[in-house]
Design a protein around this motif. Sequence first.
Motif, PDB file in Angstrom:
ATOM      1  N   GLU A   1       0.789  -1.231   0.000  1.00  0.00           N
ATOM      2  CA  GLU A   1       0.000   0.000   0.000  1.00  0.00           C
ATOM      3  C   GLU A   1       0.829   1.293   0.000  1.00  0.00           C
ATOM      4  O   GLU A   1       0.633   2.156  -0.834  1.00  0.00           O
ATOM      5  CB  GLU A   1      -0.958  -0.025   1.198  1.00  0.00           C
ATOM      6  CG  GLU A   1      -2.094   0.966   1.037  1.00  0.00           C
ATOM      7  CD  GLU A   1      -3.293   0.619   1.889  1.00  0.00           C
ATOM      8  OE1 GLU A   1      -3.934   1.553   2.364  1.00  0.00           O
ATOM      9  OE2 GLU A   1      -3.563  -0.584   2.079  1.00  0.00           O
TER      10      GLU A   1
ATOM     11  N   HIS B   1      -6.061  -9.124  -3.633  1.00  0.00           N
ATOM     12  CA  HIS B   1      -6.843  -7.926  -3.960  1.00  0.00           C
ATOM     13  C   HIS B   1      -8.063  -8.323  -4.778  1.00  0.00           C
ATOM     14  O   HIS B   1      -8.175  -9.459  -5.243  1.00  0.00           O
ATOM     15  CB  HIS B   1      -5.987  -6.933  -4.758  1.00  0.00           C
ATOM     16  CG  HIS B   1      -5.629  -7.435  -6.131  1.00  0.00           C
ATOM     17  ND1 HIS B   1      -4.646  -8.385  -6.332  1.00  0.00           N
ATOM     18  CD2 HIS B   1      -6.133  -7.162  -7.357  1.00  0.00           C
ATOM     19  CE1 HIS B   1      -4.565  -8.660  -7.632  1.00  0.00           C
ATOM     20  NE2 HIS B   1      -5.465  -7.937  -8.271  1.00  0.00           N
TER      21      HIS B   1
ATOM     22  N   THR C   1     -11.532  -2.949  -6.522  1.00  0.00           N
ATOM     23  CA  THR C   1     -10.892  -1.936  -5.669  1.00  0.00           C
ATOM     24  C   THR C   1     -10.362  -0.794  -6.535  1.00  0.00           C
ATOM     25  O   THR C   1     -10.411   0.363  -6.156  1.00  0.00           O
ATOM     26  CB  THR C   1      -9.731  -2.579  -4.857  1.00  0.00           C
ATOM     27  OG1 THR C   1     -10.304  -3.313  -3.776  1.00  0.00           O
ATOM     28  CG2 THR C   1      -8.769  -1.543  -4.285  1.00  0.00           C
TER      29      THR C   1
ATOM     30  N   THR D   1     -13.983  -4.239   0.120  1.00  0.00           N
ATOM     31  CA  THR D   1     -13.669  -3.624   1.411  1.00  0.00           C
ATOM     32  C   THR D   1     -12.769  -2.405   1.253  1.00  0.00           C
ATOM     33  O   THR D   1     -12.500  -1.700   2.202  1.00  0.00           O
ATOM     34  CB  THR D   1     -12.906  -4.626   2.295  1.00  0.00           C
ATOM     35  OG1 THR D   1     -11.729  -5.024   1.587  1.00  0.00           O
ATOM     36  CG2 THR D   1     -13.755  -5.851   2.587  1.00  0.00           C
ATOM     37  N   ARG D   2     -12.262  -2.187   0.045  1.00  0.00           N
ATOM     38  CA  ARG D   2     -11.271  -1.143  -0.121  1.00  0.00           C
ATOM     39  C   ARG D   2     -11.404  -0.549  -1.509  1.00  0.00           C
ATOM     40  O   ARG D   2     -11.711  -1.256  -2.466  1.00  0.00           O
ATOM     41  CB  ARG D   2      -9.872  -1.770   0.036  1.00  0.00           C
ATOM     42  CG  ARG D   2      -8.728  -0.817   0.030  1.00  0.00           C
ATOM     43  CD  ARG D   2      -7.427  -1.536   0.413  1.00  0.00           C
ATOM     44  NE  ARG D   2      -6.905  -2.350  -0.687  1.00  0.00           N
ATOM     45  CZ  ARG D   2      -5.662  -2.251  -1.168  1.00  0.00           C
ATOM     46  NH1 ARG D   2      -4.810  -1.417  -0.626  1.00  0.00           N
ATOM     47  NH2 ARG D   2      -5.267  -3.016  -2.162  1.00  0.00           N
TER      48      ARG D   2
ATOM     49  N   SER E   1      -9.945  -0.798   4.087  1.00  0.00           N
ATOM     50  CA  SER E   1      -8.713  -1.576   4.214  1.00  0.00           C
ATOM     51  C   SER E   1      -8.934  -2.995   3.729  1.00  0.00           C
ATOM     52  O   SER E   1     -10.059  -3.487   3.695  1.00  0.00           O
ATOM     53  CB  SER E   1      -8.263  -1.591   5.673  1.00  0.00           C
ATOM     54  OG  SER E   1      -9.286  -2.174   6.454  1.00  0.00           O
ATOM     55  N   GLU E   2      -7.830  -3.619   3.364  1.00  0.00           N
ATOM     56  CA  GLU E   2      -7.873  -5.001   2.882  1.00  0.00           C
ATOM     57  C   GLU E   2      -7.881  -5.900   4.121  1.00  0.00           C
ATOM     58  O   GLU E   2      -7.032  -5.753   4.989  1.00  0.00           O
ATOM     59  CB  GLU E   2      -6.618  -5.256   2.032  1.00  0.00           C
ATOM     60  CG  GLU E   2      -6.756  -6.300   0.958  1.00  0.00           C
ATOM     61  CD  GLU E   2      -7.806  -6.033  -0.102  1.00  0.00           C
ATOM     62  OE1 GLU E   2      -8.888  -6.650  -0.023  1.00  0.00           O
ATOM     63  OE2 GLU E   2      -7.567  -5.227  -1.010  1.00  0.00           O
TER      64      GLU E   2
END
Length: 291
Positions: free
Chosen positions: A57, A156, A160, A199-200, A218-219
């Motif tokens: 990140e 991932h 996203t 979620t991200r 966030s992941e």
Amino acid sequence: SGGKQSLHLFQFHEDGFLVLERFFTAEECDSMRNQIQRIVAEMEVPPHCRTEFSTKEEEQLQAQGSSDYFLTSGDKIRFFFEKGVLDERGNFVIPKEKSVSKIGHALHAYDPVFKQITHSSKVQELGRKLGLERPVVVQSMYIFKQPGIGGEVTPHQDATFLHTEPLGRILGFWIALEDATRENGCLWFIPGSHTSGITRRMVRAASGSSTCVEFVGSEPAYDDSQFIPLPISKGGLILIHGEVVHKSELNSSESSRHAFTFHVMEAKDTSWSKENWLQPTPELPFPSLYT
């Protein structure tokens, strides 16, 4: 046969991915590899684009975020490098063709070979079988996964980075141009992980911010034991649901793992997020998959 195909599609909806071995011929794969060799041979590395591609990140924010080069690559053919291949003066410490991580994000629009593959009749036919009514191509990438240094891609979901309303409108086509094995960094998936949303999100940062993109949400920590590897031979295609969780490991082998991948959006009744890093431009509106 139609029956077999519908079973496949059931599997896709169940798992969030579908492996179609030998979808493309060896000749088609070789034509893409030969074309990319030409593109790399002519590659100039301008000083401003000494960016390194990374999925961690902070590094992503720092390297890609601060990089206008990345943000404006949606309608161009641009080069992204593995870590540690350039010295501080920006000179290659290894041969340049071994240093490239990926080339993106508009090969499908501006290169005749990749354009032909993306819009090939078998891809269009598959789109119709999947029930896509107005599919458009949003981006493409050639991924090298270089021997020994091809970095890992952490778990991932594609949505996203490519957010739509509603969700469920993004589909990845991932083509193995060489055998993808556990040793050289094949893809790993969590089956069924495409059903609980995302979620991200990676969004364009507010103007005046120090980076061009930022992450919202966030992941989660994924359970390693839930991932299954999907080795696939040269010419195979993996269909990837926009919300399925997937990753790939570092390439620790002596062989590269070249892949060509592109993403399609069902444009019917869908809105593309204005906050996505990637935006259609007047020069390149998202082209229709169907020709």
